[in-house]
Design a protein around this motif. Structure first.
Motif, PDB file in Angstrom:
ATOM      1  N   GLU A   1       4.482   0.521   7.341  1.00 35.15           N
ATOM      2  CA  GLU A   1       5.157   0.427   6.047  1.00 35.15           C
ATOM      3  C   GLU A   1       4.157   0.261   4.919  1.00 35.15           C
ATOM      4  O   GLU A   1       4.327   0.828   3.828  1.00 35.15           O
ATOM      5  CB  GLU A   1       6.143  -0.727   6.063  1.00 35.15           C
ATOM      6  CG  GLU A   1       7.408  -0.437   6.858  1.00 35.15           C
ATOM      7  CD  GLU A   1       8.351  -1.626   6.896  1.00 35.15           C
ATOM      8  OE1 GLU A   1       9.549  -1.415   6.655  1.00 35.15           O
ATOM      9  OE2 GLU A   1       7.887  -2.758   7.153  1.00 35.15           O
TER      10      GLU A   1
ATOM     11  N   LYS B   1       4.661  -6.917   5.639  1.00 36.58           N
ATOM     12  CA  LYS B   1       5.154  -5.591   6.008  1.00 36.58           C
ATOM     13  C   LYS B   1       4.453  -5.141   7.282  1.00 36.58           C
ATOM     14  O   LYS B   1       3.378  -5.638   7.622  1.00 36.58           O
ATOM     15  CB  LYS B   1       4.861  -4.570   4.903  1.00 36.58           C
ATOM     16  CG  LYS B   1       5.700  -4.697   3.644  1.00 36.58           C
ATOM     17  CD  LYS B   1       5.346  -3.592   2.669  1.00 36.58           C
ATOM     18  CE  LYS B   1       6.186  -3.659   1.401  1.00 36.58           C
ATOM     19  NZ  LYS B   1       7.577  -3.314   1.622  1.00 36.58           N
TER      20      LYS B   1
ATOM     21  N   LYS C   1       3.619   2.820   1.836  1.00 33.60           N
ATOM     22  CA  LYS C   1       3.641   2.340   0.446  1.00 33.60           C
ATOM     23  C   LYS C   1       2.429   2.851  -0.326  1.00 33.60           C
ATOM     24  O   LYS C   1       2.552   3.354  -1.449  1.00 33.60           O
ATOM     25  CB  LYS C   1       3.658   0.812   0.445  1.00 33.60           C
ATOM     26  CG  LYS C   1       3.471   0.190  -0.928  1.00 33.60           C
ATOM     27  CD  LYS C   1       3.315  -1.323  -0.823  1.00 33.60           C
ATOM     28  CE  LYS C   1       2.938  -1.952  -2.163  1.00 33.60           C
ATOM     29  NZ  LYS C   1       2.700  -3.417  -2.044  1.00 33.60           N
TER      30      LYS C   1
ATOM     31  N   CYS D   1      10.474   9.518   2.675  1.00 34.15           N
ATOM     32  CA  CYS D   1       9.443   9.862   3.643  1.00 34.15           C
ATOM     33  C   CYS D   1       9.778  11.167   4.348  1.00 34.15           C
ATOM     34  O   CYS D   1      10.934  11.417   4.682  1.00 34.15           O
ATOM     35  CB  CYS D   1       9.316   8.773   4.719  1.00 34.15           C
ATOM     36  SG  CYS D   1       8.525   7.277   4.161  1.00 34.15           S
TER      37      CYS D   1
ATOM     38  N   LYS E   1      12.723   0.837  12.591  1.00 33.58           N
ATOM     39  CA  LYS E   1      12.204  -0.389  11.989  1.00 33.58           C
ATOM     40  C   LYS E   1      11.437  -0.163  10.695  1.00 33.58           C
ATOM     41  O   LYS E   1      10.813  -1.081  10.181  1.00 33.58           O
ATOM     42  CB  LYS E   1      11.317  -1.123  13.009  1.00 33.58           C
ATOM     43  CG  LYS E   1      12.104  -1.613  14.214  1.00 33.58           C
ATOM     44  CD  LYS E   1      11.239  -2.384  15.185  1.00 33.58           C
ATOM     45  CE  LYS E   1      12.066  -2.907  16.355  1.00 33.58           C
ATOM     46  NZ  LYS E   1      11.250  -3.642  17.338  1.00 33.58           N
ATOM     47  N   ILE E   2      11.476   1.049  10.166  1.00 37.85           N
ATOM     48  CA  ILE E   2      10.812   1.306   8.889  1.00 37.85           C
ATOM     49  C   ILE E   2      11.800   1.929   7.912  1.00 37.85           C
ATOM     50  O   ILE E   2      12.788   2.551   8.311  1.00 37.85           O
ATOM     51  CB  ILE E   2       9.573   2.225   9.038  1.00 37.85           C
ATOM     52  CG1 ILE E   2       9.980   3.606   9.575  1.00 37.85           C
ATOM     53  CG2 ILE E   2       8.518   1.588   9.914  1.00 37.85           C
ATOM     54  CD1 ILE E   2       8.865   4.625   9.537  1.00 37.85           C
ATOM     55  N   ASP E   3      11.520   1.741   6.631  1.00 39.16           N
ATOM     56  CA  ASP E   3      12.329   2.359   5.583  1.00 39.16           C
ATOM     57  C   ASP E   3      11.900   3.814   5.449  1.00 39.16           C
ATOM     58  O   ASP E   3      10.763   4.093   5.079  1.00 39.16           O
ATOM     59  CB  ASP E   3      12.101   1.597   4.268  1.00 39.16           C
ATOM     60  CG  ASP E   3      12.915   2.189   3.125  1.00 39.16           C
ATOM     61  OD1 ASP E   3      13.655   3.176   3.342  1.00 39.16           O
ATOM     62  OD2 ASP E   3      12.796   1.668   1.996  1.00 39.16           O
ATOM     63  N   GLN E   4      12.811   4.726   5.758  1.00 40.41           N
ATOM     64  CA  GLN E   4      12.467   6.142   5.747  1.00 40.41           C
ATOM     65  C   GLN E   4      12.783   6.826   4.420  1.00 40.41           C
ATOM     66  O   GLN E   4      12.594   8.040   4.289  1.00 40.41           O
ATOM     67  CB  GLN E   4      13.195   6.858   6.883  1.00 40.41           C
ATOM     68  CG  GLN E   4      12.834   6.330   8.263  1.00 40.41           C
ATOM     69  CD  GLN E   4      13.545   7.071   9.382  1.00 40.41           C
ATOM     70  OE1 GLN E   4      13.546   8.299   9.425  1.00 40.41           O
ATOM     71  NE2 GLN E   4      14.161   6.337  10.289  1.00 40.41           N
ATOM     72  N   ASN E   5      13.239   6.070   3.434  1.00 42.26           N
ATOM     73  CA  ASN E   5      13.568   6.666   2.135  1.00 42.26           C
ATOM     74  C   ASN E   5      12.326   7.298   1.513  1.00 42.26           C
ATOM     75  O   ASN E   5      11.286   6.660   1.385  1.00 42.26           O
ATOM     76  CB  ASN E   5      14.124   5.605   1.188  1.00 42.26           C
ATOM     77  CG  ASN E   5      15.526   5.185   1.581  1.00 42.26           C
ATOM     78  OD1 ASN E   5      16.275   5.967   2.144  1.00 42.26           O
ATOM     79  ND2 ASN E   5      15.887   3.944   1.278  1.00 42.26           N
TER      80      ASN E   5
END
Length: 200
Positions: free
Chosen positions: A35, A31, A39, A69, A63-67
């Protein structure tokens, strides 16, 4: 007291000038550093958290999962880390009632949920207003500050960091040992050492 609410401010606004590319996106153990930090914040005992971006914000967002956040951008990031900390603190306190805030950086790869939770639990169990990490004969972040210090945090100069507050209130500070806190990523050499010598 375990009913005290904690917010995390994840500082990830720097330009990584010495590295020459966004350190937030460096890969480590599958990761990016950012990220991984997100986490750990999600897995911690904190009730709220915000990520403060600055330089390269658009590239990093893609480029990152914003869910799950809360991500904000500090356009004044060149003025110093203090400006990002203050923007994150104002965001948290405007939206939530928090009793304390925990500051963390995205380039301390071993600041995992266990470390964050040790800070939070020490805050809950102690009478201290500041809980700081101890490494290399100093105190620093990740560090947790009770709300009685929010005013001082907001009054820091943009170029100043929270360490100034820690050192100004040693009588109200509890430290936890976090020797791996000394490992942060500023240069390609730092990154190569990290990749070649994993410690967990």
């Amino acid at each position: 007291m375990k009913n005290k609410s904690i917010g995390i401010i994840l500082l990830a606004a720097g330009a990584s000038n010495r590295l020459g590319r966004p350190k937030q996106l460096l890969e480590f153990e599958g990761k990016s550093l950012l990220e991984k930090a997100i986490k750990w914040a999600k897995l911690s005992l904190a009730t709220h958290f915000v990520v403060v971006l600055g330089a390269n914000a658009d590239e990093i967002r893609k480029k990152i999962d914003q869910n799950g956040c809360s991500i904000i951008v500090n356009v004044d990031w060149p003025s110093g880390m203090g400006s990002s900390m203050k923007k994150g603190l104002k965001h948290l306190t405007d939206l939530h009632q928090v009793d304390g805030v925990l500051l963390m950086l995205c380039d301390q790869p071993y600041a995992n949920a266990d470390v964050l939770n040790a800070l939070i639990q020490t805050y809950w169990e102690s009478e201290k207003g500041i809980i700081a990490s101890r490494y290399q004969n100093t105190l620093g972040v990740p560090a947790l500050f009770d709300k009685k210090y929010f005013g001082e945090m907001l009054n820091l100069k943009s170029s100043e960091g929270a360490k100034k507050i820690i050192l100004s209130h040693s009588d109200d500070t509890e430290a936890i040992d976090f020797p791996l806190g000394a490992i942060d990523i500023d240069t390609e050499e730092d990154y190569e050492k990290l990749k070649n010598q994993p410690l967990n």
